[in-house]
Design a protein around this motif. Sequence first.
Motif, mmCIF file in Angstrom:
data_model
loop_
_atom_site.group_PDB
_atom_site.id
_atom_site.type_symbol
_atom_site.label_atom_id
_atom_site.label_comp_id
_atom_site.label_asym_id
_atom_site.label_seq_id
_atom_site.Cartn_x
_atom_site.Cartn_y
_atom_site.Cartn_z
ATOM 1 N N GLU A 1 0.754 -6.406 -8.644
ATOM 2 C CA GLU A 1 -0.271 -5.861 -7.750
ATOM 3 C C GLU A 1 -0.116 -4.349 -7.567
ATOM 4 O O GLU A 1 -1.093 -3.606 -7.609
ATOM 5 C CB GLU A 1 -0.212 -6.564 -6.391
ATOM 6 C CG GLU A 1 -1.266 -6.113 -5.422
ATOM 7 C CD GLU A 1 -2.693 -6.461 -5.827
ATOM 8 O OE1 GLU A 1 -3.626 -5.923 -5.201
ATOM 9 O OE2 GLU A 1 -2.892 -7.243 -6.776
ATOM 10 N N ILE A 2 1.108 -3.892 -7.397
ATOM 11 C CA ILE A 2 1.346 -2.454 -7.253
ATOM 12 C C ILE A 2 0.924 -1.730 -8.528
ATOM 13 O O ILE A 2 0.242 -0.700 -8.476
ATOM 14 C CB ILE A 2 2.824 -2.164 -6.925
ATOM 15 C CG1 ILE A 2 3.159 -2.655 -5.517
ATOM 16 C CG2 ILE A 2 3.133 -0.672 -7.063
ATOM 17 C CD1 ILE A 2 4.649 -2.638 -5.198
ATOM 18 N N ARG B 1 -1.226 -2.637 -10.766
ATOM 19 C CA ARG B 1 -2.685 -2.677 -10.902
ATOM 20 C C ARG B 1 -3.341 -1.658 -9.969
ATOM 21 O O ARG B 1 -4.181 -0.867 -10.403
ATOM 22 C CB ARG B 1 -3.212 -4.076 -10.596
ATOM 23 C CG ARG B 1 -4.718 -4.233 -10.812
ATOM 24 C CD ARG B 1 -5.216 -5.582 -10.315
ATOM 25 N NE ARG B 1 -5.109 -5.733 -8.875
ATOM 26 C CZ ARG B 1 -5.930 -5.166 -7.982
ATOM 27 N NH1 ARG B 1 -6.914 -4.397 -8.378
ATOM 28 N NH2 ARG B 1 -5.762 -5.370 -6.688
ATOM 29 N N GLU B 2 -2.948 -1.668 -8.708
ATOM 30 C CA GLU B 2 -3.574 -0.778 -7.730
ATOM 31 C C GLU B 2 -3.264 0.696 -7.988
ATOM 32 O O GLU B 2 -4.092 1.560 -7.731
ATOM 33 C CB GLU B 2 -3.153 -1.158 -6.308
ATOM 34 C CG GLU B 2 -3.821 -2.420 -5.815
ATOM 35 C CD GLU B 2 -3.544 -2.678 -4.341
ATOM 36 O OE1 GLU B 2 -3.301 -1.714 -3.584
ATOM 37 O OE2 GLU B 2 -3.581 -3.857 -3.946
ATOM 38 N N ALA B 3 -2.057 0.979 -8.496
ATOM 39 C CA ALA B 3 -1.672 2.370 -8.762
ATOM 40 C C ALA B 3 -2.040 2.804 -10.180
ATOM 41 O O ALA B 3 -1.798 3.948 -10.536
ATOM 42 C CB ALA B 3 -0.169 2.549 -8.535
ATOM 43 N N ALA B 4 -2.617 1.880 -10.966
ATOM 44 C CA ALA B 4 -2.986 2.161 -12.362
ATOM 45 C C ALA B 4 -1.794 2.717 -13.139
ATOM 46 O O ALA B 4 -1.887 3.735 -13.813
ATOM 47 C CB ALA B 4 -4.184 3.107 -12.429
ATOM 48 N N VAL C 1 2.145 1.763 -3.516
ATOM 49 C CA VAL C 1 1.058 2.207 -4.391
ATOM 50 C C VAL C 1 0.827 3.703 -4.207
ATOM 51 O O VAL C 1 0.729 4.453 -5.179
ATOM 52 C CB VAL C 1 -0.245 1.420 -4.105
ATOM 53 C CG1 VAL C 1 -1.441 2.047 -4.803
ATOM 54 C CG2 VAL C 1 -0.088 -0.033 -4.521
ATOM 55 N N GLU C 2 0.770 4.119 -2.959
ATOM 56 C CA GLU C 2 0.535 5.535 -2.662
ATOM 57 C C GLU C 2 1.676 6.409 -3.183
ATOM 58 O O GLU C 2 1.448 7.440 -3.819
ATOM 59 C CB GLU C 2 0.388 5.715 -1.154
ATOM 60 C CG GLU C 2 -0.072 7.090 -0.753
ATOM 61 C CD GLU C 2 -0.318 7.169 0.739
ATOM 62 O OE1 GLU C 2 0.159 8.141 1.345
ATOM 63 O OE2 GLU C 2 -0.981 6.261 1.288
ATOM 64 N N GLY D 1 0.807 -1.215 0.000
ATOM 65 C CA GLY D 1 0.000 0.000 0.000
ATOM 66 C C GLY D 1 0.840 1.265 0.000
ATOM 67 O O GLY D 1 0.511 2.246 -0.661
#
Length: 155
Positions: free
Chosen positions: A60-61, A63-66, A5-6, A2
């Motif tokens: 995953e990173i 995908r989550e961060a687009a 991602v942020e 997370g």
Amino acid sequence: IGRAVEALGSLSVSYEPGAAVSDVEAGGFPQLVGSNPKVAFMAPSALTEIAGGPDAIATEIAREAALDGTLVVLAGTRLGTWSDEIDDLRVAQLAAVARAQSAGGSPAAMVESFVRSLQAEPVGSDPPWGWIGAGLLVAALGALAVLDRRVRRRP
């Protein structure tokens, strides 16, 4: 994951305390990478957050961060990648070369070698064969229509 991602939503490099590189080593990476690839330096504990190892973490990173482009993840001392620009097989080859060249060296040197290899790869240089083929088809159909009209007008 997370935290990366942020951070990668607005920065090109994410650094987590406990990563295998020091904050000083990681501090030089924004100038090296520019905007692509993005790099996430993560603690070894990231490997327990998701099954599948560092490549799964990178996926995953991204995908989550687009994200678009390429992402390099160093989770502990394990290198992972995700890219929507470079073929997976080619990325794996470049990663293997970076690992081999930096054997016995620092994890930061391995990531730097890998980043430079990724940046040297041509991206988006393939001709758009689908559009070229469609254009040729339209031109051929147009020529056939003109020829048909001329043939029908003859007495």
